[in-house]
Design a protein around this motif. Structure first.
Motif, PDB file in Angstrom:
ATOM      1  N   HIS A   1       0.850  -1.183   0.000  1.00 39.54           N
ATOM      2  CA  HIS A   1       0.000   0.000   0.000  1.00 39.54           C
ATOM      3  C   HIS A   1       0.895   1.246   0.000  1.00 39.54           C
ATOM      4  CE1 HIS A   1      -3.273  -2.699   0.827  1.00 39.54           C
ATOM      5  NE2 HIS A   1      -2.661  -3.138   1.909  1.00 39.54           N
ATOM      6  N   LYS A   2       0.695   2.099  -0.968  1.00 40.35           N
ATOM      7  CA  LYS A   2       1.527   3.292  -1.130  1.00 40.35           C
ATOM      8  C   LYS A   2       1.577   4.126   0.142  1.00 40.35           C
ATOM      9  CE  LYS A   2       2.191   7.224  -4.266  1.00 40.35           C
ATOM     10  NZ  LYS A   2       1.647   7.904  -5.479  1.00 40.35           N
ATOM     11  N   SER A   3       0.467   4.177   0.864  1.00 43.26           N
ATOM     12  CA  SER A   3       0.386   5.015   2.064  1.00 43.26           C
ATOM     13  C   SER A   3       1.305   4.536   3.184  1.00 43.26           C
ATOM     14  CB  SER A   3      -1.053   5.059   2.579  1.00 43.26           C
ATOM     15  OG  SER A   3      -1.519   3.745   2.885  1.00 43.26           O
ATOM     16  N   ASP A   4       1.770   3.279   3.127  1.00 44.28           N
ATOM     17  CA  ASP A   4       2.637   2.730   4.175  1.00 44.28           C
ATOM     18  C   ASP A   4       4.112   3.087   3.973  1.00 44.28           C
ATOM     19  OD1 ASP A   4       0.619   1.460   5.618  1.00 44.28           O
ATOM     20  OD2 ASP A   4       0.683  -0.310   4.318  1.00 44.28           O
ATOM     21  N   PHE A   5       4.451   3.621   2.800  1.00 36.39           N
ATOM     22  CA  PHE A   5       5.843   3.852   2.460  1.00 36.39           C
ATOM     23  C   PHE A   5       6.137   5.336   2.263  1.00 36.39           C
ATOM     24  CE2 PHE A   5       4.817  -0.424   1.193  1.00 36.39           C
ATOM     25  CZ  PHE A   5       5.956  -1.169   1.450  1.00 36.39           C
ATOM     26  N   SER A   6       7.386   5.703   2.508  1.00 33.33           N
ATOM     27  CA  SER A   6       7.817   7.041   2.116  1.00 33.33           C
ATOM     28  C   SER A   6       7.833   7.112   0.588  1.00 33.33           C
ATOM     29  CB  SER A   6       9.221   7.331   2.661  1.00 33.33           C
ATOM     30  OG  SER A   6      10.185   6.506   2.009  1.00 33.33           O
TER      31      SER A   6
END
Length: 330
Positions: A294-299
């Protein structure tokens, strides 16, 4: 009377640094402690140094055993410990004399499962001068009860020795180390288990431990132990699945794994780097198939690197190696 704090000191061939470590522990301002020295089959003079200190301090408990690895040593220490809280001091590090008094008082005041602090990266330069650089992961005192957003915890370096842990919390949740003989990075799964299950957490910006980064014998400097980190994340997945909480922590585990694998990859070169890169990519592909990325979990930086590894593996490999080379030059 039971000790307020049990301090575990895993020891393997560290006679060069061991006296400084033990001096910093036996002279703690918190006196109601037990000091469990775990000699993991040292072949140098480490055992003699431990016995010398123990002859003058009845708070020292010696566990002398054949070499079985860090994880098994620490598990034996956890079983032996009697303190209300558990602390860890690595035998090539040393700690400020008021460290455990301050950490223990914070733990008791807030009835916390964990008290986590900053620490110093400690260097001895070629000319003998010493330099300490304070980490800044924790910017202010925070009392989290219960913590609502755990993501930040999983971005911390797994510096398990910069914290103390409620012994009852560890035992009730069966939080132990993966006892793989000869393995390294066994703080990884222990650290994740703690942050996944802790309900009461104190974060303090104070720093106490002087973490020695120039010990050439440290496992962090051994590129031969390439795949042990893979086993640590397999242990984390098993631990979460057995407790029925894998769905809750799966994306955080993947995020933490990416950061840790990236760090591990940067230490390697040649065939070891290529081998580990393939393992890294295959696990990312599996996570993508399972819908765990999930993109939101990563910088933003990590997400772009992740997508490049998945979609353009050869280009991404060359770019990562170039970045490492430039970092060494600069």
């Amino acid at each position: 009377m039971e000790p307020k704090l049990s301090i575990l000191i895993p020891i393997y061939n560290v006679e060069k640094y061991l006296r400084q470590c033990l001096e910093s522990v036996v002279n703690q301002t918190l006196k109601e402690i037990e000091i469990i020295c775990l000699n993991d089959g040292s072949t140098d003079g480490s055992l003699a140094i431990i016995e010398e200190f123990a002859a003058n301090d009845d708070r020292i408990v010696i566990i002398d055993k054949k070499n079985s690895g860090y994880g098994d040593s620490m598990n034996q220490g956890l079983k032996k410990a009697k303190g209300e809280y558990i602390g860890i001091v690595e035998s090539d590090d040393w700690i400020e004399l008021d460290a455990f008094e301050k950490l223990y008082h914070l733990a008791r005041e807030h009835r916390s499962d964990v008290v986590k602090a900053n620490y110093y990266k400690f260097h001895t330069q070629k000319n003998g001068a010493e330099r300490a650089e304070k980490t800044s992961e924790i910017s202010e005192l925070q009392i989290l009860n219960p913590p609502t957003d755990r993501r930040a915890f999983f971005c911390f370096a797994p510096a398990i020795w910069s914290a103390i842990y409620c012994r009852k919390f560890l035992t009730q949740n069966d939080i132990t180390f993966l006892p793989t003989p000869g393995a390294s990075y066994q703080d990884t799964s222990f650290n994740f288990k703690v942050w996944a299950l802790a309900k009461q957490i104190v974060l303090t910006p104070d720093a106490f431990v002087h973490y020695r980064v120039d010990n050439v014998n440290s496992s962090i400097n051994d590129p031969g132990k390439v795949n042990f980190v893979v086993g640590e994340y397999a242990e984390i997945e098993t631990f979460l699945a057995e407790r029925g909480i894998f769905p809750e922590f799966s994306s955080l585990m993947v995020m933490a794994k990416f950061r840790h694998y990236h760090w591990n990859f940067q230490r390697l070169s040649g065939s070891l780097a290529k081998q580990f890169y393939q393992t890294w990519r295959q696990e990312l592909l599996a996570a993508e198939d399972e819908g765990l990325l999930h993109k939101s979990d990563f910088s933003r930086k990590d997400w772009l690197a992740l997508r490049a590894i998945l979609k353009h593996p050869h280009f991404a490999y060359r770019a990562l190696r170039l970045r490492i080379a430039l970092k060494k030059i600069l």
